[in-house]
Structure formats: structure tokens, C-alpha cells
Design a protein around this motif. Structure first.
Motif, short mmCIF file in Angstrom:
data_model
loop_
_atom_site.label_atom_id
_atom_site.label_comp_id
_atom_site.label_asym_id
_atom_site.label_seq_id
_atom_site.Cartn_x
_atom_site.Cartn_y
_atom_site.Cartn_z
N ASP A 149 0.85 -1.18 0.00
CA ASP A 149 0.00 0.00 0.00
C ASP A 149 0.90 1.24 0.00
OD1 ASP A 149 -1.99 1.83 0.19
OD2 ASP A 149 -2.58 1.35 2.25
N GLY A 150 1.38 1.60 -1.18
CA GLY A 150 2.20 2.79 -1.31
C GLY A 150 3.64 2.59 -0.91
N TYR A 151 4.32 3.69 -0.61
CA TYR A 151 5.73 3.70 -0.31
C TYR A 151 5.94 4.33 1.08
CZ TYR A 151 5.56 3.18 -5.34
OH TYR A 151 5.25 2.75 -6.60
N PRO A 152 6.16 3.49 2.09
CA PRO A 152 6.29 4.02 3.45
C PRO A 152 7.54 4.87 3.62
CG PRO A 152 6.84 1.68 3.39
CD PRO A 152 6.29 2.03 2.05
N SER A 153 7.46 5.81 4.56
CA SER A 153 8.58 6.71 4.83
C SER A 153 8.61 7.03 6.31
CB SER A 153 8.43 8.01 4.02
OG SER A 153 9.46 8.92 4.32
N THR A 154 9.80 7.18 6.86
CA THR A 154 9.95 7.51 8.27
C THR A 154 11.29 8.17 8.49
OG1 THR A 154 9.75 6.64 10.53
CG2 THR A 154 11.04 5.35 8.97
N GLU A 155 11.49 8.72 9.68
CA GLU A 155 12.79 9.28 10.03
C GLU A 155 13.63 8.23 10.73
OE1 GLU A 155 12.28 12.79 12.33
OE2 GLU A 155 11.65 14.00 10.63
N THR A 202 9.63 4.31 13.92
CA THR A 202 9.02 3.09 13.39
C THR A 202 8.36 3.38 12.04
OG1 THR A 202 6.96 3.52 14.60
CG2 THR A 202 8.63 2.12 15.67
N ALA A 203 8.21 2.32 11.24
CA ALA A 203 7.61 2.46 9.92
C ALA A 203 6.64 1.31 9.68
CB ALA A 203 8.69 2.46 8.84
N PRO A 204 5.33 1.56 9.70
CA PRO A 204 4.36 0.52 9.36
C PRO A 204 4.37 0.27 7.85
CG PRO A 204 3.36 2.32 10.63
CD PRO A 204 4.68 2.81 10.14
N PRO A 226 20.24 6.63 6.71
CA PRO A 226 19.20 7.17 5.83
C PRO A 226 19.39 6.66 4.40
CG PRO A 226 20.09 8.90 7.24
CD PRO A 226 20.97 7.69 7.44
N GLY A 227 18.28 6.43 3.72
CA GLY A 227 18.34 5.94 2.34
C GLY A 227 17.06 5.21 1.98
N GLU A 228 17.05 4.63 0.81
CA GLU A 228 15.90 3.89 0.32
C GLU A 228 16.18 2.40 0.41
OE1 GLU A 228 15.12 5.35 -3.55
OE2 GLU A 228 14.21 7.21 -2.84
N TYR A 229 15.29 1.68 1.06
CA TYR A 229 15.45 0.25 1.29
C TYR A 229 14.38 -0.50 0.51
CZ TYR A 229 18.75 1.48 4.95
OH TYR A 229 19.84 1.97 5.62
N LEU A 230 14.82 -1.44 -0.30
CA LEU A 230 13.92 -2.18 -1.17
C LEU A 230 13.04 -3.11 -0.36
CD1 LEU A 230 13.05 -3.05 -4.07
CD2 LEU A 230 14.84 -4.81 -3.94
N LEU A 231 11.74 -3.09 -0.64
CA LEU A 231 10.78 -4.01 -0.05
C LEU A 231 10.30 -4.96 -1.13
CD1 LEU A 231 8.59 -1.45 1.96
CD2 LEU A 231 10.35 -2.97 2.90
N TYR A 249 9.49 0.51 -1.67
CA TYR A 249 10.69 0.87 -0.94
C TYR A 249 10.32 1.63 0.33
CZ TYR A 249 10.24 5.56 -2.97
OH TYR A 249 9.77 6.80 -3.35
N LEU A 250 11.13 1.44 1.33
CA LEU A 250 11.00 2.18 2.57
C LEU A 250 12.05 3.29 2.57
CD1 LEU A 250 10.19 2.78 5.52
CD2 LEU A 250 11.72 0.91 6.21
N SER A 251 11.60 4.52 2.66
CA SER A 251 12.51 5.66 2.67
C SER A 251 12.79 6.06 4.11
CB SER A 251 11.91 6.84 1.90
OG SER A 251 12.77 7.96 1.94
#
Length: 348
Positions: free
Chosen positions: A171-177, A181-183, A261-266, A279-281
Motif C-alpha cells: 500500500d504505497g511507499y512508506p517513509s519515516t525518520e 518506526t515504519a508501518p 538514511p536511504g531507500e530500502y527495497l521491499l 521501498y522504505l525511505s
């Protein structure tokens, strides 16, 4: 845009390029005002296949390269079917799955920047062995970029349910600092279990896996990644289940420090078949987040010290039990420190 292939060069919208079935189509990208471009490919008439990928220039030289392997598209893992060239990072690689390789025929490749299609090309996959591989050259900022695109344009966010009734999608592209946490929300179709993988293509070699189950059979599941614990903490703390979700078989590569920090492939797979990617940003912490945490810590310290003073039972001439002159002075001092801290962070 220009096409360079077995049949020469021409403006992208006026020419096609032929490629032998099983060979590769390489797309060379030249950037102008951005550093990312999404490419999508699909047949011109049939709707049984779609693939998409976002290419990013990671060396800041204004270029990126993507290779589509027509022998792997639709049948092999998407990482093998769509590969990056030098100085290129690929995210959001996705494709629908078929029982066999792509049939000969005409396929459209669309190029998108910020969601807008800037051009298309036609790739003809032939059954003979006369054409070999081909190369497309795409230049962002082409004078023809504002023209109306004629003909079908493949969806840059393909429906991967095509070709199989059992699949899971993000469901979209999650993002967090960083440190938060990142659902990660997923939707299930004709299945209640899938495997979720998160990875990063850097020197750390980080990777984590978890089996996800839709516990209440509503077609949805959520996995919560704690970016402060991923790679360095307990895997049970790093990967947790959201509402209506069960997680098992959690594993992760151990690192010396928390995720950068960066983009992590899901990637999500069902019965060993990749059905979607995202991807999780993870972004650098903002000044507001750091200020908020410092303020919370200061408030907590004030409460703890005041509580300890009260426990000591100090009493003074004010007649208030457990709150003497010394306690009052400590409270005032702490209030002043906390106020100064908040005022200082507010100026930042």
C-alpha cells in the motif's frame, strides 16, 4: 528522445526498435532537472503483462542505465529481469508473472518524470535471430517532451495480480525518520500468508525477512519496522506485527550501527514468487524531531527529580509536607533549564 538500435536512429516517437526474443533492451537515460525516472513496459494490445521500475542517478553525473532482459521478463525474479547499469540505483521494480516468456510482438516503453509521461517507444520482440539486442536513449527535457502522446502508455504502477490469483501488494511507499518506526501495509488476494523482505544495496549488506499472515482474514496485514532496532537490536523488537497480523520466521543481518538514511527495497513473495515491490525511505532526523525529544527528556528529568525530592520528605516553614525550600529551589532551577533549552531549540 532518440532510438539507437538495429534499425538506426530516429526521434523516439517516430520509430521502433527490434530485439530478438530472449535478448535485452538497454535504456540509457540522460537527466536534466531531476535524478529519477520511471520506466514501464507492456504489450500494445494484450493486457496480460506489465512491468515498471524507477531509475536513479546515484553518481550525480546526469545519467542512468536500465536493462530489460526479454528472456527473463515475466518468468524470472524481477531483480534478474530488470537490472541497473553503472551509477544507477533501481527501486520499485515490479512485474506481473506469466507461465512463459514474453511472446513476440509489439511492446510499449513509457518514460515518466514526477508522474508525467514524457515519451514512449515501441519495442518489437521478434521470433527470429536477425536483430539481436537494442538500445534506447532517453533525454529528459527533449523539445518534444510536451507533445501529446499517441497510442497506449503502460501503467507505471502495474497491477501485478495479472497472471496469478494469489498475490500480495504494498500500500504505497512508506517513509519515516531514522530511529522511528515504519508501518508497512500490504493487501492479500486469495492468500493469507506472504514473505516480506527488506534489503539495501550498500556495503552493509543489510537484509531482513519475515513471514506475514493475515490473522483476521480481512485481506490486509501490517508489519512494523523499528528503524532504531533493525540490524542492531533484537529481531523481535525490530520487526513487529500490526493489527490483525501475525509474524513468524523473523531474521535479519546484524550490523555495527543502526540503518543509515536511504531507500530500502521491499519485496513481497507468495509461494516463492515475487508479486510486488516498493521501498522504505528512511530520512535523516529533522531538527523538530530532535528538539521534541530533547524537550521530552527535559520534562521527564524535571518530574523524576521533583519526585525524588518529595520522597525525601523535606519540609520547611511554608507548612507544605514533602516540599521544602530546597525542593522548591531545585524545581525552579530545573524549570529555568528546561525553559532555556526549549528557547534555544526554538531558535534553531
Amino acid at each position: 528522445m532518440a532510438v539507437v538500435g538495429s534499425n538506426g536512429s530516429a526521434p523516439f516517437d517516430e520509430s521502433t526498435v527490434a530485439v530478438e526474443q530472449g535478448e535485452s533492451v538497454t535504456v540509457d537515460i540522460s537527466f536534466n532537472n531531476s535524478d529519477r525516472m520511471t520506466l514501464a513496459i507492456g504489450p500494445k494490445e494484450a493486457v496480460n503483462y506489465r512491468a515498471a521500475v524507477t531509475a536513479e542517478d546515484i553518481t550525480d553525473d546526469g545519467t542512468a542505465t536500465v536493462t530489460f532482459d526479454t528472456g527473463s521478463l515475466a518468468v524470472d525474479p524481477v531483480d534478474d529481469a530488470i537490472e541497473p547499469g553503472d551509477g544507477t540505483r533501481l527501486t520499485n521494480r515490479s512485474q506481473s508473472r506469466l507461465d512463459d516468456t514474453l511472446d513476440p510482438g509489439e511492446y510499449t516503453i513509457g518514460a515518466f518524470v514526477d508522474g508525467d509521461v514524457i515519451d514512449t517507444a515501441t519495442v518489437v520482440i521478434t521470433a527470429d535471430d536477425a536483430d539481436g539486442s537494442a538500445t534506447l536513449a532517453i533525454a529528459e527535457g527533449n523539445p518534444d517532451a510536451d507533445r501529446d502522446i499517441d497510442g497506449p502508455v503502460p501503467d507505471p504502477d502495474p497491477d501485478l495480480s495479472i497472471g496469478s490469483s494469489e498475490y500480495a501488494t504494498f500500500d504505497g511507499y512508506p517513509s519515516t525518520e531514522r530511529g522511528e518506526t515504519a508501518p508497512v501495509a500490504m493487501h492479500f488476494n486469495d492468500t493469507d500468508q506472504a514473505t516480506l523482505n527488506i534489503s539495501h544495496f550498500d556495503e552493509s549488506g543489510f537484509e531482513a525477512n519475515v513471514t506475514v499472515e493475515d490473522e483476521n482474514d480481512n485481506g490486509n496485514a501490517t508489519v512494523v519496522f523499528d528503524t532504531a532496532a533493525l540490524g542492531v537490536g533484537s529481531v523481535d523488537d525490530a520487526i513487529e506485527a500490526g493489527d490483525g497480523t501475525t509474524v513468524t520466521n523473523r531474521s535479519q543481518v546484524e550490523l555495527e550501527q543502526s540503518l543509515q538514511p536511504g531507500e530500502y527495497l521491499l519485496m513481497v513473495t507468495v509461494d516463492g514468487e515475487a508479486t510486488d515491490s516498493s521501498y522504505l525511505s528512511i530520512q535523516e532526523r529533522s531538527a523538530e524531531s530532535d528538539s521534541s525529544n530533547e524537550s521530552e527528556a527535559g520534562d521527564k528529568n524535571e518530574t523524576e527529580v521533583a519526585s525524588e525530592s518529595n520522597d525525601n520528605g523535606d519540609s520547611a516553614g511554608d507548612g507544605l509536607p514533602g516540599f521544602g525550600v530546597s525542593t522548591a529551589l531545585v524545581g525552579i532551577a530545573l524549570f529555568g533549564v528546561g525553559f532555556a533549552l526549549r528557547a534555544s531549540t526554538g531558535r534553531d
